[in-house]
Design a protein around this motif. Structure first.
Motif, mmCIF file in Angstrom:
data_model
loop_
_atom_site.group_PDB
_atom_site.id
_atom_site.type_symbol
_atom_site.label_atom_id
_atom_site.label_comp_id
_atom_site.label_asym_id
_atom_site.label_seq_id
_atom_site.Cartn_x
_atom_site.Cartn_y
_atom_site.Cartn_z
ATOM 1 N N LEU A 469 22.075 15.777 -23.083
ATOM 2 C CA LEU A 469 23.469 14.754 -23.143
ATOM 3 C C LEU A 469 23.839 14.790 -24.753
ATOM 4 O O LEU A 469 25.167 14.790 -24.745
ATOM 5 C CB LEU A 469 23.174 13.179 -22.996
ATOM 6 C CG LEU A 469 22.711 13.189 -21.244
ATOM 7 C CD1 LEU A 469 22.073 11.653 -21.073
ATOM 8 C CD2 LEU A 469 23.904 13.268 -20.548
ATOM 9 N N LEU A 470 23.028 15.009 -25.667
ATOM 10 C CA LEU A 470 23.572 15.273 -26.989
ATOM 11 C C LEU A 470 24.450 16.389 -27.156
ATOM 12 O O LEU A 470 25.358 16.422 -27.804
ATOM 13 C CB LEU A 470 22.608 14.720 -27.963
ATOM 14 C CG LEU A 470 21.701 13.559 -28.057
ATOM 15 C CD1 LEU A 470 20.626 13.465 -28.957
ATOM 16 C CD2 LEU A 470 22.969 12.596 -28.520
ATOM 17 N N VAL A 471 23.866 17.439 -26.535
ATOM 18 C CA VAL A 471 24.420 18.796 -26.695
ATOM 19 C C VAL A 471 25.754 18.553 -25.834
ATOM 20 O O VAL A 471 26.923 19.035 -26.060
ATOM 21 C CB VAL A 471 23.830 19.948 -25.633
ATOM 22 C CG1 VAL A 471 24.602 21.132 -25.801
ATOM 23 C CG2 VAL A 471 22.407 20.126 -26.752
ATOM 24 N N GLY A 472 26.021 17.898 -24.924
ATOM 25 C CA GLY A 472 27.262 17.684 -23.914
ATOM 26 C C GLY A 472 28.162 16.895 -24.832
ATOM 27 O O GLY A 472 29.662 17.319 -24.756
ATOM 28 N N ALA A 473 27.822 15.609 -25.464
ATOM 29 C CA ALA A 473 28.391 15.064 -26.389
ATOM 30 C C ALA A 473 29.100 16.122 -27.597
ATOM 31 O O ALA A 473 30.287 16.033 -27.933
ATOM 32 C CB ALA A 473 27.888 13.990 -27.218
ATOM 33 N N GLY A 474 28.229 16.850 -28.334
ATOM 34 C CA GLY A 474 28.751 17.746 -29.184
ATOM 35 C C GLY A 474 29.734 18.879 -28.626
ATOM 36 O O GLY A 474 30.803 18.915 -29.227
ATOM 37 N N LEU A 475 29.691 19.264 -27.548
ATOM 38 C CA LEU A 475 30.693 20.030 -26.946
ATOM 39 C C LEU A 475 31.960 19.577 -26.424
ATOM 40 O O LEU A 475 32.921 19.964 -26.494
ATOM 41 C CB LEU A 475 29.953 20.933 -25.757
ATOM 42 C CG LEU A 475 28.782 21.964 -26.095
ATOM 43 C CD1 LEU A 475 28.236 22.442 -24.709
ATOM 44 C CD2 LEU A 475 29.159 22.855 -26.872
ATOM 45 N N THR A 476 31.751 18.334 -26.112
ATOM 46 C CA THR A 476 32.972 17.385 -25.779
ATOM 47 C C THR A 476 34.093 17.142 -27.065
ATOM 48 O O THR A 476 35.148 17.321 -27.053
ATOM 49 C CB THR A 476 32.706 15.946 -25.176
ATOM 50 O OG1 THR A 476 31.912 16.273 -24.037
ATOM 51 C CG2 THR A 476 33.749 15.074 -24.914
ATOM 52 N N LEU A 477 33.185 17.099 -28.217
ATOM 53 C CA LEU A 477 34.038 16.749 -29.363
ATOM 54 C C LEU A 477 35.155 17.895 -29.715
ATOM 55 O O LEU A 477 36.239 17.920 -30.063
ATOM 56 C CB LEU A 477 33.079 16.818 -30.684
ATOM 57 C CG LEU A 477 32.605 15.302 -30.986
ATOM 58 C CD1 LEU A 477 31.718 15.384 -32.189
ATOM 59 C CD2 LEU A 477 33.639 14.171 -31.348
ATOM 60 N N PHE A 478 34.654 19.043 -29.378
ATOM 61 C CA PHE A 478 35.559 20.331 -29.821
ATOM 62 C C PHE A 478 36.186 20.981 -28.691
ATOM 63 O O PHE A 478 36.906 21.811 -28.661
ATOM 64 C CB PHE A 478 34.606 21.447 -30.340
ATOM 65 C CG PHE A 478 34.071 20.986 -31.807
ATOM 66 C CD1 PHE A 478 34.999 20.850 -32.774
ATOM 67 C CD2 PHE A 478 32.730 20.235 -31.558
ATOM 68 C CE1 PHE A 478 34.163 20.370 -33.904
ATOM 69 C CE2 PHE A 478 32.250 19.946 -32.835
ATOM 70 C CZ PHE A 478 33.127 19.901 -34.115
ATOM 71 N N GLY A 479 35.990 20.036 -27.361
ATOM 72 C CA GLY A 479 36.864 20.776 -26.018
ATOM 73 C C GLY A 479 36.174 21.982 -25.398
ATOM 74 O O GLY A 479 36.697 22.514 -24.635
ATOM 75 N N PHE A 480 35.086 22.182 -25.876
ATOM 76 C CA PHE A 480 34.016 23.219 -25.018
ATOM 77 C C PHE A 480 33.972 22.685 -23.689
ATOM 78 O O PHE A 480 33.907 23.579 -22.755
ATOM 79 C CB PHE A 480 32.894 23.780 -25.527
ATOM 80 C CG PHE A 480 33.007 24.612 -26.959
ATOM 81 C CD1 PHE A 480 33.417 25.827 -26.509
ATOM 82 C CD2 PHE A 480 33.126 24.093 -28.008
ATOM 83 C CE1 PHE A 480 33.398 26.803 -27.804
ATOM 84 C CE2 PHE A 480 33.269 24.987 -29.166
ATOM 85 C CZ PHE A 480 33.196 26.174 -29.133
ATOM 86 N N ILE A 481 33.745 21.311 -23.481
ATOM 87 C CA ILE A 481 33.602 20.970 -22.046
ATOM 88 C C ILE A 481 34.516 19.593 -22.334
ATOM 89 O O ILE A 481 34.949 18.992 -23.441
ATOM 90 C CB ILE A 481 32.497 20.411 -21.563
ATOM 91 C CG1 ILE A 481 31.557 19.261 -22.424
ATOM 92 C CG2 ILE A 481 31.599 21.516 -21.445
ATOM 93 C CD1 ILE A 481 30.554 18.854 -21.887
ATOM 94 N N HIS A 482 35.060 19.185 -21.224
ATOM 95 C CA HIS A 482 36.386 18.091 -21.102
ATOM 96 C C HIS A 482 37.146 18.253 -22.097
ATOM 97 O O HIS A 482 37.611 17.414 -22.914
ATOM 98 C CB HIS A 482 35.217 16.772 -21.490
ATOM 99 C CG HIS A 482 34.436 16.553 -20.584
ATOM 100 N ND1 HIS A 482 34.391 16.760 -18.903
ATOM 101 C CD2 HIS A 482 32.852 16.447 -20.873
ATOM 102 C CE1 HIS A 482 33.104 16.337 -18.761
ATOM 103 N NE2 HIS A 482 32.197 16.008 -19.563
#
Length: 531
Positions: A469-482
């Motif tokens: 989930l923390l990886v997901g949060a980090g990727l979300t910050l930069f638009g790699f996901i979401h």
């Protein structure tokens, strides 16, 4: 066990012919779908597809099959056996079709909307395709040395669930629509494929079942069409002149590298999945009696993908999972040599383009639907039963991306109307369209993170779930996901404004909040075992 000396070992046996037909049809069907998708769906200039993209793509197939042929003969010499079967290599169906439908086609349309003429947009898209192959090839090259570590970090449900969702929606549903645009032709072809590939039904003639389905479907298409009984829009294709085109190395991919950035959330998982697939294929061949070194198998597919990218190709190669099936056919090492030469030379001489341009989309699309269904089933059958719900969870983001494809089509929703829906709200939370777009962008990586977290919860490894989930949060910050960019682009979070920034922080906060909750739950003392 035979001890036939290497210098008298035969290059071809009877079973190689069966293997050749099967492997060639697989590659032709994928090349055909790429062409039909780009030309028929997106209006791509045919000469760019056939004379720019195909030669390098086919050359990658030639290089990979030559390497696998050499590896088979080396293994046969080492073991003294004559029954060694080469790894089958060809164009990967899910990612090749994904490249056409999700990267090349949308890029071409977007460039034209920006004012480019069709030819210039096609050439820029070709450079993007080359650069995409270089990116995926380099990733595969690096990961070939760490393949086993990848499979330990990401559970099988995470890998198969993410691609299974894409398979069902993008390889299953979208090509099914193309199949039924010509209902008689498409339905009969699809039914025949299910008969020979799923039901394992008998045929009155001894030819590969997929080839028979193609022959029947193509005959129906042109027969009904010429008789005036076909679906609306029937037309005999205008043949692109065959041309000799050497797949020479080019640095054109350098100009396309900047354009790959918005597509990294698709390209990186595509490369990762091929590494995992190569590991699984190696295990499958080992179980069938041919002990290939996994690293060699992965390096060969990485090299062939890079060669294709350097020479103008746009679809990555991969070892096929059916090596034991080819062994049962009696194929040895000759079939990969024949396939590589047929496809590789056909790309240069133009006869591969000549073959695929006469295959109707209603005939090609059904095989892609079958591939999508087969991958979807594999996602469930190759994972533990208790993880099945995680696999199903991984399907949901791909549904959002499917809606993105349709809603983002200017022919369906005008851009100004799309913008109004994206920013509009009914006071019950984020706008519906904005939520769908944000969920769909980066859907493969999103699915991997969701399924990995859920598998960790099921297995009682809450700290692993927190990490995912923390990886997901980090990727979300930069638009790699979401990504809050409707086109799926990546960005720096402080560059966002108003609603996009609000959406980004809401999704980032969602991952962070759940990570905190699970982290607190992981602090509980373990329950004593019951006697």
């Amino acid at each position: 066990m035979s001890s036939t000396p290497a210098h008298t070992r035969r290059w071809f046996v009877a079973g190689d012919l069966n293997g050749f037909f099967g492997l060639v049809v697989d590659n032709l069907s994928i090349l055909g779908f790429i062409a039909m998708a780009l030309i028929g769906i997106f209006g791509f200039p045919a000469e760019v597809v056939y004379q720019r993209m195909f030669p390098g793509t086919a050359f990658g197939v030639l290089v990979g099959n030559l390497i696998y042929t050499w590896m088979a003969r080396r293994l046969a010499t080492k073991t003294g056996r004559d029954d060694v079967t080469a790894m089958p290599l060809g164009l990967d169906a899910p990612t090749s079709i994904g490249m056409a439908l999700l990267v090349l086609g949308p890029s071409f349309v977007a460039l034209k909307q920006q004012g480019m003429d069709a030819q210039a947009a096609a050439m820029a898209t070709w450079q993007l395709g080359m650069a995409s192959l270089i990116v995926m090839g380099l990733l595969k090259l690096v990961l070939s040395f760490f393949g086993d570590a990848v499979t330990r970090i990401v559970p099988r449900a995470g890998l198969l669930g993410s691609i299974g969702g894409a398979a069902l929606t993008l390889l299953g549903f979208l090509p099914l629509i193309e199949t039924l645009r010509s209902p008689i032709v498409g339905f009969v072809t699809f039914g025949l494929l299910l008969y020979v590939l799923v039901a394992k039904g008998r045929l009155p003639v001894k030819i590969p079942g997929v080839l028979l389905a193609f022959i029947v479907g193509t005959t129906l298409y042109y027969g009904l069409g010429l008789a005036g009984l076909g679906a609306p829009g029937f037309a005999v294709p205008q043949a692109v002149p065959l041309a000799f085109t050497l797949p020479l190395p080019t640095l054109g991919f350098l100009e396309g590298l900047p354009a790959t950035v918005p597509y990294l959330p698709l390209l990186l998982p595509f490369g990762l999945l091929m590494v995992v697939g190569g590991i699984n294929v190696s295990e499958s061949a080992r179980a069938a009696g041919d002990d290939y070194r996994t690293r060699d198998v992965l390096l060969a597919e990485a090299v062939s993908t890079l060669v294709a990218g350097f020479c103008g190709g746009v679809a990555q190669t991969t070892p096929y999972i059916g090596q034991p099936a080819y062994k049962h056919m009696g194929a040895r090492s000759g079939y990969t040599l024949l396939t590589g030469l047929f496809i590789g030379l056909g790309g240069m001489l133009g006869y591969v383009s000549g073959l695929v341009q006469w295959l109707p989309l209603a005939v090609l699309a059904p095989i892609i639907v079958y591939v999508g269904l087969d991958i979807t089933v594999q996602a469930f059958t190759e994972t533990p039963r208790k993880h099945a719900i995680a696999v199903a969870l991984g399907f949901l983001p791909s549904i959002a991306y499917l809606l993105n494809i349709k809603f983002g089509n200017p022919a369906w929703i005008a851009p100004d109307r799309f913008a109004a829906l994206y920013h509009g709200t009914d006071g019950r939370g984020l706008p519906d369209l904005a939520t769908i777009v944000t969920l769909g962008n980066g859907f493969i990586i999103t699915a991997m993170i969701w399924t990995t977290a859920l598998v960790a919860m099921i297995d009682g490894k809450l700290r692993h779930a927190v990490l995912a989930l923390l990886v997901g949060a980090g990727l979300t910050l930069f638009g790699f996901i979401h990504s809050v960019d409707p086109r799926g682009g990546i960005y720096l979070p402080w560059d966002l404004v108003e609603l996009p920034k609000l959406i980004m922080w809401q999704f980032f906060g969602a991952y962070l909040a759940l990570a905190v909750v699970l982290g607190l739950l992981s602090l509980q003392k373990a329950e004593p075992e019951r006697l």
